[in-house]
Design a protein around this motif. Structure first.
Motif, PDB file in Angstrom:
ATOM      1  N   LEU A 126      34.805  40.722  40.732  1.00 45.43           N
ATOM      2  CA  LEU A 126      35.235  39.557  41.506  1.00 45.43           C
ATOM      3  C   LEU A 126      36.745  39.491  41.641  1.00 45.43           C
ATOM      4  N   GLU A 127      37.471  39.814  40.576  1.00 44.45           N
ATOM      5  CA  GLU A 127      38.927  39.726  40.663  1.00 44.45           C
ATOM      6  C   GLU A 127      39.489  40.729  41.662  1.00 44.45           C
ATOM      7  N   TYR A 128      38.824  41.869  41.799  1.00 40.99           N
ATOM      8  CA  TYR A 128      39.331  42.853  42.770  1.00 40.99           C
ATOM      9  C   TYR A 128      38.838  42.564  44.184  1.00 40.99           C
ATOM     10  N   PHE A 129      37.546  42.351  44.337  1.00 46.23           N
ATOM     11  CA  PHE A 129      36.976  42.211  45.669  1.00 46.23           C
ATOM     12  C   PHE A 129      37.071  40.791  46.226  1.00 46.23           C
ATOM     13  N   TYR A 130      37.429  39.810  45.396  1.00 44.28           N
ATOM     14  CA  TYR A 130      37.478  38.416  45.842  1.00 44.28           C
ATOM     15  C   TYR A 130      38.901  37.870  45.750  1.00 44.28           C
ATOM     16  N   GLY A 131      39.868  38.759  45.952  1.00 49.66           N
ATOM     17  CA  GLY A 131      41.264  38.320  46.020  1.00 49.66           C
ATOM     18  C   GLY A 131      41.824  37.771  44.737  1.00 49.66           C
ATOM     19  N   GLY A 132      41.445  38.367  43.583  1.00 55.52           N
ATOM     20  CA  GLY A 132      41.977  37.916  42.298  1.00 55.52           C
ATOM     21  C   GLY A 132      41.312  36.672  41.761  1.00 55.52           C
ATOM     22  N   ARG A 133      40.165  36.308  42.317  1.00 58.08           N
ATOM     23  CA  ARG A 133      39.495  35.076  41.909  1.00 58.08           C
ATOM     24  C   ARG A 133      38.091  35.372  41.382  1.00 58.08           C
ATOM     25  N   THR A 134      37.764  34.796  40.250  1.00 58.30           N
ATOM     26  CA  THR A 134      36.372  34.677  39.852  1.00 58.30           C
ATOM     27  C   THR A 134      35.886  33.341  40.417  1.00 58.30           C
ATOM     28  N   LEU A 135      34.618  33.025  40.243  1.00 56.64           N
ATOM     29  CA  LEU A 135      34.130  31.739  40.746  1.00 56.64           C
ATOM     30  C   LEU A 135      34.824  30.577  40.033  1.00 56.64           C
ATOM     31  N   GLY A 136      35.071  30.757  38.726  1.00 58.66           N
ATOM     32  CA  GLY A 136      35.779  29.724  37.974  1.00 58.66           C
ATOM     33  C   GLY A 136      37.205  29.544  38.469  1.00 58.66           C
ATOM     34  N   LYS A 137      37.897  30.642  38.697  1.00 62.39           N
ATOM     35  CA  LYS A 137      39.270  30.570  39.204  1.00 62.39           C
ATOM     36  C   LYS A 137      39.300  29.938  40.587  1.00 62.39           C
ATOM     37  N   LYS A 138      38.325  30.274  41.409  1.00 59.16           N
ATOM     38  CA  LYS A 138      38.266  29.699  42.752  1.00 59.16           C
ATOM     39  C   LYS A 138      38.118  28.180  42.696  1.00 59.16           C
ATOM     40  N   LEU A 139      37.247  27.700  41.816  1.00 57.07           N
ATOM     41  CA  LEU A 139      37.030  26.256  41.698  1.00 57.07           C
ATOM     42  C   LEU A 139      38.255  25.536  41.151  1.00 57.07           C
ATOM     43  N   VAL A 140      38.955  26.184  40.220  1.00 51.17           N
ATOM     44  CA  VAL A 140      40.146  25.567  39.625  1.00 51.17           C
ATOM     45  C   VAL A 140      41.358  25.700  40.541  1.00 51.17           C
ATOM     46  N   GLY A 141      41.359  26.746  41.393  1.00 50.88           N
ATOM     47  CA  GLY A 141      42.475  26.945  42.308  1.00 50.88           C
ATOM     48  C   GLY A 141      43.545  27.866  41.776  1.00 50.88           C
ATOM     49  N   ILE A 142      43.145  28.911  41.042  1.00 53.49           N
ATOM     50  CA  ILE A 142      44.104  29.900  40.539  1.00 53.49           C
ATOM     51  C   ILE A 142      43.617  31.296  40.917  1.00 53.49           C
ATOM     52  N   ARG A 143      44.522  32.261  40.816  1.00 52.80           N
ATOM     53  CA  ARG A 143      44.147  33.643  41.142  1.00 52.80           C
ATOM     54  C   ARG A 143      45.038  34.612  40.390  1.00 52.80           C
ATOM     55  N   VAL A 144      44.576  35.855  40.278  1.00 54.01           N
ATOM     56  CA  VAL A 144      45.343  36.916  39.627  1.00 54.01           C
ATOM     57  C   VAL A 144      46.027  37.748  40.702  1.00 54.01           C
ATOM     58  N   ILE A 145      47.321  38.040  40.502  1.00 55.23           N
ATOM     59  CA  ILE A 145      48.047  38.899  41.425  1.00 55.23           C
ATOM     60  C   ILE A 145      48.897  39.881  40.618  1.00 55.23           C
ATOM     61  N   GLN A 146      49.459  40.859  41.302  1.00 59.01           N
ATOM     62  CA  GLN A 146      50.403  41.771  40.662  1.00 59.01           C
ATOM     63  C   GLN A 146      51.733  41.055  40.432  1.00 59.01           C
ATOM     64  N   GLU A 147      52.508  41.548  39.507  1.00 61.54           N
ATOM     65  CA  GLU A 147      53.819  40.953  39.219  1.00 61.54           C
ATOM     66  C   GLU A 147      54.754  41.010  40.420  1.00 61.54           C
ATOM     67  N   ASN A 148      54.504  41.965  41.351  1.00 61.91           N
ATOM     68  CA  ASN A 148      55.359  42.073  42.533  1.00 61.91           C
ATOM     69  C   ASN A 148      54.906  41.160  43.666  1.00 61.91           C
ATOM     70  N   GLY A 149      53.879  40.335  43.405  1.00 68.14           N
ATOM     71  CA  GLY A 149      53.399  39.392  44.403  1.00 68.14           C
ATOM     72  C   GLY A 149      52.272  39.907  45.263  1.00 68.14           C
ATOM     73  N   HIS A 150      51.927  41.190  45.119  1.00 67.38           N
ATOM     74  CA  HIS A 150      50.859  41.758  45.929  1.00 67.38           C
ATOM     75  C   HIS A 150      49.496  41.484  45.290  1.00 67.38           C
ATOM     76  N   SER A 151      48.447  41.742  46.053  1.00 62.80           N
ATOM     77  CA  SER A 151      47.093  41.549  45.545  1.00 62.80           C
ATOM     78  C   SER A 151      46.815  42.512  44.395  1.00 62.80           C
ATOM     79  N   ILE A 152      45.914  42.104  43.500  1.00 60.83           N
ATOM     80  CA  ILE A 152      45.580  42.913  42.349  1.00 60.83           C
ATOM     81  C   ILE A 152      44.931  44.224  42.785  1.00 60.83           C
ATOM     82  N   THR A 153      45.284  45.316  42.124  1.00 63.89           N
ATOM     83  CA  THR A 153      44.735  46.624  42.465  1.00 63.89           C
ATOM     84  C   THR A 153      43.474  46.894  41.655  1.00 63.89           C
ATOM     85  N   LEU A 154      42.760  47.931  42.055  1.00 62.55           N
ATOM     86  CA  LEU A 154      41.527  48.306  41.356  1.00 62.55           C
ATOM     87  C   LEU A 154      41.827  48.678  39.909  1.00 62.55           C
ATOM     88  N   LEU A 155      42.896  49.466  39.702  1.00 65.41           N
ATOM     89  CA  LEU A 155      43.252  49.898  38.346  1.00 65.41           C
ATOM     90  C   LEU A 155      43.681  48.719  37.484  1.00 65.41           C
TER      91      LEU A 155
END
Length: 267
Positions: free
Chosen positions: A87-116
């Motif tokens: 979910l964090e990779y294919f759903y833009g850094g969001r799990t269902l819990g993160k989506k409901l709370v309104g947070i997401r995971v990103i790279q330190e450079n501001g880009h979307s999270i990578t597969l690795l």
């Protein structure tokens, strides 16, 4: 609140501001995810019970072989770990819990999270959960200046509050143009891999084109449309040759809509 603000300067020298997600919001998202996983785990155990029970005359938990238990453990691990990883990779850094709370995971450079990065941060989730009840992860998030757990440190990720797209009372000229042409994001299908390959550089290019769409003379706009299409279309697998100028414009405007959701934000 200022200590929870993070400014990131991209390689294109664009400054982006994020609000870091603290222990409270991350814990709330994690609790929601765990409740969802609890339901999934129970259903998985029930299904496995009936499957194994149907394959043997002996009750599932009384079987002498440890194979059924090993299979159950492996499946539960894949379900629980794969939930966060996928979910964090294919759903833009969001799990269902993160989506409901309104947070997401990103790279330190501001880009979307990578597969690795998604793989690493969630693999180390095992260590963050030690010695019990996610104790190490909680301590790390609470004391770290950027609210990072060990998985974030190793993977080079941060968790931020979701930024909402700007809402305007009146439609801008380009929004009116898109509306008049009847264009929507559904008019151009791009898979997740292709979307993730388009970064800030592409966003600045398409947003500059859109901002000048009604400002340049007709002849100059035709040339500009062709130039932008020659640069961007190969990156999204769209042919330029044989398309009318209006078709090129429509595709670029739809591409703008798709990238706008990812790059044009307001805290």
């Amino acid at each position: 609140m200022n200590q929870d603000q993070l400014n990131i300067k991209t390689p294109e020298y664009v400054s982006i501001q994020f609000q870091l997600a603290g222990l409270g919001s991350r814990a709330a998202a994690f609790i929601i995810d765990q409740l969802l996983l609890m339901v999934v785990n129970i259903l998985t155990l029930v299904v496995l019970y009936f499957v194994m029970d149907g394959l043997s005359s002996m009750p599932f938990f009384l079987m002498e072989s440890s194979l059924p238990i090993a299979i159950t453990i492996i499946i539960l691990f894949i379900v629980n770990w794969g939930y966060f990883f996928a979910l964090e990779y294919f759903y833009g850094g969001r799990t269902l819990g993160k989506k409901l709370v309104g947070i997401r995971v990103i790279q330190e450079n501001g880009h979307s999270i990578t597969l690795l990065s998604s793989f690493i941060r969630n693999l180390i989730r095992i260590i963050d959960s030690l010695p019990t009840a996610y104790f190490l992860g909680i301590v790390m998030i609470f004391f770290h200046s950027k609210h990072k757990r060990l998985g974030d440190l190793v993977a080079g990720t941060i968790v931020v509050h979701e930024r909402k797209a700007k809402r305007k009372k009146k439609l801008t000229p380009i929004e009116k143009e898109i509306e008049n042409r009847g264009l929507t994001k559904n008019d151009l299908f791009l898979d997740e891999w292709t979307l993730k390959s388009l970064g800030m550089k592409e966003w600045k290019l398409i947003s500059t084109y859109v901002s000048r769409f009604h400002q340049v003379p007709f002849e100059e706009k035709s040339l500009l449309t062709k130039q932008i299409a020659d640069i961007l279309f190969p990156k999204i697998g769209v042919e330029v040759f044989g398309k009318l100028e209006s078709e090129l414009e429509d595709t670029l405007l739809v591409l703008f809509l798709l990238l706008q959701e990812e790059w044009e934000f307001e805290l």
